[in-house]
Write a protein that holds these residues in place. Structure first.
Motif, PDB file in Angstrom:
ATOM      1  N   GLU A 125      14.731 -12.671  46.442  1.00 25.60           N
ATOM      2  CA  GLU A 125      15.869 -12.000  47.087  1.00 25.60           C
ATOM      3  C   GLU A 125      16.568 -11.044  46.126  1.00 25.60           C
ATOM      4  O   GLU A 125      17.211 -10.089  46.550  1.00 25.60           O
ATOM      5  CB  GLU A 125      16.879 -13.028  47.586  1.00 25.60           C
ATOM      6  N   LEU A 126      16.437 -11.303  44.813  1.00 24.47           N
ATOM      7  CA  LEU A 126      17.165 -10.474  43.840  1.00 24.47           C
ATOM      8  C   LEU A 126      16.566  -9.084  43.690  1.00 24.47           C
ATOM      9  O   LEU A 126      17.210  -8.191  43.144  1.00 24.47           O
ATOM     10  CB  LEU A 126      17.206 -11.171  42.476  1.00 24.47           C
ATOM     11  N   SER A 127      15.332  -8.916  44.136  1.00 29.16           N
ATOM     12  CA  SER A 127      14.771  -7.564  44.081  1.00 29.16           C
ATOM     13  C   SER A 127      14.186  -7.167  45.433  1.00 29.16           C
ATOM     14  O   SER A 127      13.324  -6.309  45.501  1.00 29.16           O
ATOM     15  CB  SER A 127      13.738  -7.443  42.963  1.00 29.16           C
ATOM     16  N   ALA A 128      14.684  -7.795  46.494  1.00 25.97           N
ATOM     17  CA  ALA A 128      14.190  -7.461  47.835  1.00 25.97           C
ATOM     18  C   ALA A 128      14.484  -6.004  48.164  1.00 25.97           C
ATOM     19  O   ALA A 128      13.733  -5.355  48.884  1.00 25.97           O
ATOM     20  CB  ALA A 128      14.827  -8.381  48.872  1.00 25.97           C
ATOM     21  N   ASP A 129      15.582  -5.507  47.636  1.00 28.20           N
ATOM     22  CA  ASP A 129      15.870  -4.074  47.762  1.00 28.20           C
ATOM     23  C   ASP A 129      15.465  -3.409  46.449  1.00 28.20           C
ATOM     24  O   ASP A 129      16.162  -3.538  45.450  1.00 28.20           O
ATOM     25  CB  ASP A 129      17.354  -3.859  47.994  1.00 28.20           C
ATOM     26  N   PRO A 130      14.341  -2.694  46.425  1.00 34.89           N
ATOM     27  CA  PRO A 130      13.906  -2.109  45.140  1.00 34.89           C
ATOM     28  C   PRO A 130      14.899  -1.083  44.601  1.00 34.89           C
ATOM     29  O   PRO A 130      14.979  -0.887  43.387  1.00 34.89           O
ATOM     30  CB  PRO A 130      12.571  -1.448  45.477  1.00 34.89           C
ATOM     31  N   ALA A 131      15.637  -0.413  45.480  1.00 32.44           N
ATOM     32  CA  ALA A 131      16.639   0.562  45.029  1.00 32.44           C
ATOM     33  C   ALA A 131      16.022   1.536  44.018  1.00 32.44           C
ATOM     34  O   ALA A 131      16.531   1.724  42.924  1.00 32.44           O
ATOM     35  CB  ALA A 131      17.869  -0.151  44.454  1.00 32.44           C
ATOM     36  N   ARG A 132      14.895   2.111  44.411  1.00 32.34           N
ATOM     37  CA  ARG A 132      14.168   3.101  43.594  1.00 32.34           C
ATOM     38  C   ARG A 132      13.708   2.532  42.243  1.00 32.34           C
ATOM     39  O   ARG A 132      13.665   3.243  41.232  1.00 32.34           O
ATOM     40  CB  ARG A 132      15.001   4.370  43.393  1.00 32.34           C
ATOM     41  N   LEU A 133      13.365   1.262  42.235  1.00 35.07           N
ATOM     42  CA  LEU A 133      12.834   0.643  41.020  1.00 35.07           C
ATOM     43  C   LEU A 133      11.536   1.320  40.585  1.00 35.07           C
ATOM     44  O   LEU A 133      10.646   1.541  41.398  1.00 35.07           O
ATOM     45  CB  LEU A 133      12.570  -0.846  41.294  1.00 35.07           C
ATOM     46  N   THR A 134      11.468   1.662  39.312  1.00 34.65           N
ATOM     47  CA  THR A 134      10.194   2.092  38.718  1.00 34.65           C
ATOM     48  C   THR A 134       9.976   1.302  37.434  1.00 34.65           C
ATOM     49  O   THR A 134      10.929   0.961  36.729  1.00 34.65           O
ATOM     50  CB  THR A 134      10.159   3.600  38.378  1.00 34.65           C
ATOM     51  N   GLN A 180       9.546   0.557  30.557  1.00 31.82           N
ATOM     52  CA  GLN A 180      10.766   1.267  30.957  1.00 31.82           C
ATOM     53  C   GLN A 180      11.044   0.878  32.410  1.00 31.82           C
ATOM     54  O   GLN A 180      10.275   1.216  33.302  1.00 31.82           O
ATOM     55  CB  GLN A 180      10.574   2.776  30.832  1.00 31.82           C
ATOM     56  N   ILE A 181      12.141   0.146  32.636  1.00 29.69           N
ATOM     57  CA  ILE A 181      12.475  -0.343  33.975  1.00 29.69           C
ATOM     58  C   ILE A 181      13.728   0.381  34.445  1.00 29.69           C
ATOM     59  O   ILE A 181      14.797   0.220  33.870  1.00 29.69           O
ATOM     60  CB  ILE A 181      12.708  -1.864  33.943  1.00 29.69           C
ATOM     61  N   CYS A 182      13.571   1.202  35.470  1.00 25.88           N
ATOM     62  CA  CYS A 182      14.695   2.007  35.960  1.00 25.88           C
ATOM     63  C   CYS A 182      14.950   1.706  37.435  1.00 25.88           C
ATOM     64  O   CYS A 182      14.011   1.484  38.199  1.00 25.88           O
ATOM     65  CB  CYS A 182      14.396   3.502  35.832  1.00 25.88           C
ATOM     66  N   ALA A 192      13.732  -7.841  37.659  1.00 29.84           N
ATOM     67  CA  ALA A 192      12.383  -7.348  37.345  1.00 29.84           C
ATOM     68  C   ALA A 192      12.063  -7.593  35.871  1.00 29.84           C
ATOM     69  O   ALA A 192      10.968  -8.042  35.512  1.00 29.84           O
ATOM     70  CB  ALA A 192      12.277  -5.858  37.676  1.00 29.84           C
ATOM     71  N   LEU A 193      13.027  -7.327  35.028  1.00 29.08           N
ATOM     72  CA  LEU A 193      12.837  -7.543  33.598  1.00 29.08           C
ATOM     73  C   LEU A 193      12.538  -9.007  33.309  1.00 29.08           C
ATOM     74  O   LEU A 193      11.607  -9.347  32.564  1.00 29.08           O
ATOM     75  CB  LEU A 193      14.100  -7.082  32.861  1.00 29.08           C
ATOM     76  N   ARG A 194      13.305  -9.882  33.917  1.00 30.62           N
ATOM     77  CA  ARG A 194      13.112 -11.323  33.690  1.00 30.62           C
ATOM     78  C   ARG A 194      11.718 -11.751  34.150  1.00 30.62           C
ATOM     79  O   ARG A 194      11.015 -12.501  33.456  1.00 30.62           O
ATOM     80  CB  ARG A 194      14.188 -12.095  34.452  1.00 30.62           C
ATOM     81  N   VAL A 195      11.309 -11.266  35.332  1.00 30.51           N
ATOM     82  CA  VAL A 195       9.996 -11.638  35.875  1.00 30.51           C
ATOM     83  C   VAL A 195       8.890 -11.178  34.930  1.00 30.51           C
ATOM     84  O   VAL A 195       7.936 -11.918  34.650  1.00 30.51           O
ATOM     85  CB  VAL A 195       9.802 -11.019  37.281  1.00 30.51           C
ATOM     86  N   LEU A 196       9.027  -9.982  34.390  1.00 29.78           N
ATOM     87  CA  LEU A 196       7.961  -9.438  33.544  1.00 29.78           C
ATOM     88  C   LEU A 196       7.939 -10.125  32.175  1.00 29.78           C
ATOM     89  O   LEU A 196       6.869 -10.429  31.641  1.00 29.78           O
ATOM     90  CB  LEU A 196       8.121  -7.927  33.415  1.00 29.78           C
ATOM     91  N   VAL A 197       9.102 -10.361  31.616  1.00 28.04           N
ATOM     92  CA  VAL A 197       9.153 -11.063  30.317  1.00 28.04           C
ATOM     93  C   VAL A 197       8.508 -12.433  30.461  1.00 28.04           C
ATOM     94  O   VAL A 197       7.699 -12.858  29.632  1.00 28.04           O
ATOM     95  CB  VAL A 197      10.605 -11.196  29.824  1.00 28.04           C
ATOM     96  N   ARG A 198       8.861 -13.119  31.546  1.00 26.21           N
ATOM     97  CA  ARG A 198       8.328 -14.464  31.757  1.00 26.21           C
ATOM     98  C   ARG A 198       6.829 -14.408  32.045  1.00 26.21           C
ATOM     99  O   ARG A 198       6.052 -15.181  31.498  1.00 26.21           O
ATOM    100  CB  ARG A 198       9.070 -15.096  32.933  1.00 26.21           C
TER     101      ARG A 198
END
Lengths: 431, 431
Positions: A125-134, A180-182, A192-198
């Motif tokens: 749910e914390l990234s359900a809205d990508p909000a232009r995530l790259t 680079q997470i924008c 997203a950062l937490r998911v990738l680090v983990r």
């Protein structure tokens, strides 16, 4: 645009609001039995199913396409927030481990950017809205070495030469990998950062994080405007905008020594500290002379509009050049007609609370004179030997802005080409 | 709403885009001679002249009214970013100095929130778009003492009692003053903070900064939704929403011992660290039992929709309460029918890069197990002895969530009433 002034996109887009999120999560199989009661069919066909825009696309589309010829997050109009994290490979991680890491990361990044659930992600749910995530990945020289493919690294992939005035801290230096997470929503970026680090924890550990922000202006016609740095100037006016300009100024292209580099680019991240108290002692005319541009419009001092071409030869009524020869723009612009000196600037402002980044002992010190403010200067180009290095050499020796800025970090990365669905970052290098 | 989905407000609003900013700055007398060439009259009657909305107003209006019966930033729907800074008065600053400080700060805050130029501000472009900027001021007990008006401090204005499990760091503790700066644009927030720190430098120095963020959901009908914390749960569902609820649950009201307190409130800021690795080891059903609510909807486990009333007496087919007695909501809700236990929660997520908040020595440590993540729990109420303190006593002793959270900071402030134009914060206390 200001964040409060986005035009409303198509009805029922992906969002954290009631119905649209609910229908979105339903498709992901995430709606609990109780929650499903009371659902309506409204909007059930939209949400992230919304076919993704292209990388250069509509600022109002919450999904930026992940796959493509080039990685997203480069041509993409700037988002409001950026967390860039550099990683060190764990001891003993070799080509096999690196490929596993890249497969995990690419898959999770692809899902996150689409608003889908990453593997082993219990908080989708914390990234359900990508909000232009790259999410953009770069490789340091250390990755090529650890993978035993050092011969496939671009020649230029090494620490930048020393420049006059550098006060580099290894803490912000070259590393094996970078993400680079924008995005326009900090919760999404944080998650997203937490998911990738983990997800990458068995292979790589985060070594530094540079956290930045920008205003995201949009013109009346919906086109992106130019963000301002914390000195108050527009930053990025001369950036490439067309595909042809990106081909010349950003992508490595067919002159690459290795075919796996062709659609890649070189990413440089310089941490630039701003001396705010000293800057605040300078009046606006002094600032405009140092920059060579007006503050309000960002126009060259020989023009009236932001995109007017500077006339570096113009002489004022006082017999002096209108644009000072040591102004930032006079030195940063192409010299000797060498168009290879152009590049994409995509920097972010940083402003860290002094109290949080300092030892306890500083709490009672005089913090007024201190600030931890500046620019995460980020640029992309085909080869830094033709672009950043010669330009920065001129700037480091003569730029009037040097009175107020200090380069404190320096890192260089090879950004591999974009991916097709199912591919992982840099896959061609391991073929 | 997601940040990318704001409905477009009235035409030609204050923004960082070309024409609207230009006309805006023209009225401020900031457009340089060169920049003025090429201006058009378009929109010259709008911009920030835009009469300000009310504090509870439209999320799409970039200006939140600064003056009013109550300070803004409390009833105001949450913005995306929050920098809250606590200050220590400089030695020897007395009532006269404090009044000067408050006069400077209130004037600058009023201008910044309107998108106008603060005194001695040479970078007004950085906050030309207020983006729903609010600046809320609170006083610690130390201010009353330094001003020689300790008898006018609310009785409850003292450090909170110790709670079970507290691991408080004085670094996030009580201070003389606090400014809560919230807005949808980080550049604006950063600039406002800088202006205020500098403007007050002769009187107070920043002692701690807590920097947070939220997603800002908006429903299809434009009403604000409930943001999520970094555990993935909606946070703030039971908040007051009507004026009557605010009168009961937030504003001190006419029972105040001092008439200068009536339209004020009590602000508590607790820094709550989240143990993310441990949380990530808990599955979703475990999380829902601990919270007493569903993750997706935020509905009580006895209901289906977020705003359904929890039924704490409901027994499931297994003979056990549907909502566990030690769940967060079972303990956080009003007990013994004492409605004074209600309050406004207006917390923000924090997620600091471990590398930036750590000593260099940690760079090569195993950072995966570390995170510096949590909640800047912020609440407002008339008297903490009737609200936060009894509620937190129950939670600290029994909340299942305690397995994953630790309170690491605690500070209490009196928030004086709102201002009329020309007044300064707390003016009535010095009469």
């Amino acid at each position: 645009m200001s964040l409060t002034e986005h035009p409303h996109p198509a009805s029922c887009p992906v969002s954290r609001s009631g119905f649209s999120r609910r229908s979105f999560l339903t498709r992901l199989g995430l709606v609990s039995a109780t929650a499903a009661v009371g659902m309506t069919a409204a909007c059930s066909d939209t949400g992230s199913g919304d076919t993704a825009g292209d990388a250069t696309g509509d600022a109002a589309d919450p999904v930026v396409a992940f796959d493509g010829v080039h990685q997203a997050g480069i041509e993409t109009p700037v988002q409001a927030n950026n967390s860039t994290v550099a990683f060190t490979l764990r001891d003993g991680v070799d080509a096999t481990g690196i490929q596993r890491l890249l497969r995990i990361w690419t898959g999770d990044a692809r899902r996150l950017c689409a608003g889908e659930t990453a593997l082993a992600d219990l908080e989708p749910e914390l990234s359900a809205d990508p909000a232009r995530l790259t999410i953009t990945c770069g490789f340091g020289r250390g990755l090529f070495r650890a993978a035993g493919i050092d011969d496939r690294a671009p020649d230029w992939l090494e620490p930048l030469p020393a420049f006059t005035g550098d006060q580099l801290d290894a803490r912000w230096g070259d590393r094996d990998l970078v993400l680079q997470i924008c995005g326009d929503d900090r919760t999404t970026v944080s998650h997203a950062l937490r998911v990738l680090v983990r997800g990458g924890a068995d292979y790589a550990r985060p070594s530094w994080t540079q956290e930045g922000f920008l205003d995201v202006p949009v013109g009346e016609d919906g086109t992106p405007g130019t963000s301002r740095n914390l000195f108050g100037f527009k930053d990025g006016t001369v950036n490439p905008r067309t595909d042809a300009e990106f081909a010349e100024q950003v992508w490595i292209g067919t002159e690459a020594t290795d075919p796996a580099h062709v659609d890649g680019t070189c990413l440089i991240i310089r941490r630039v500290a701003f001396d705010m108290p000293l800057w605040e002692a300078a009046d606006r005319p002094t600032r405009e002379v140092a920059m060579g541009r007006t503050i309000v419009e960002g126009a060259p001092l020989t023009g009236t509009e932001e995109f007017d071409e500077p006339d570096l030869d113009a002489i004022g009524a006082d017999g002096l050049p209108v644009i000072d020869q040591h102004s930032h723009i006079a030195l940063a612009t192409v010299h000797d007609g060498d168009e290879r000196q152009r590049m994409l600037r995509r920097g972010y402002n940083y402003d860290l609370p002094v109290s949080a980044s300092s030892a306890d002992g500083l709490v009672d010190a005089d913090l007024i004179a201190l600030s931890d403010t500046g620019l995460i200067f980020t640029c992309f180009q085909p080869d830094p030997r033709n672009a950043f290095i010669p330009v920065q050499r001129r700037l480091s020796e003569g730029d009037r802005l040097n009175e107020w800025i200090t380069h404190t970090g320096s890192a260089v990365f090879f950004v591999p080409p974009g991916t097709a669905d199912g591919e992982y970052w840099g896959q061609a290098l391991f073929a």
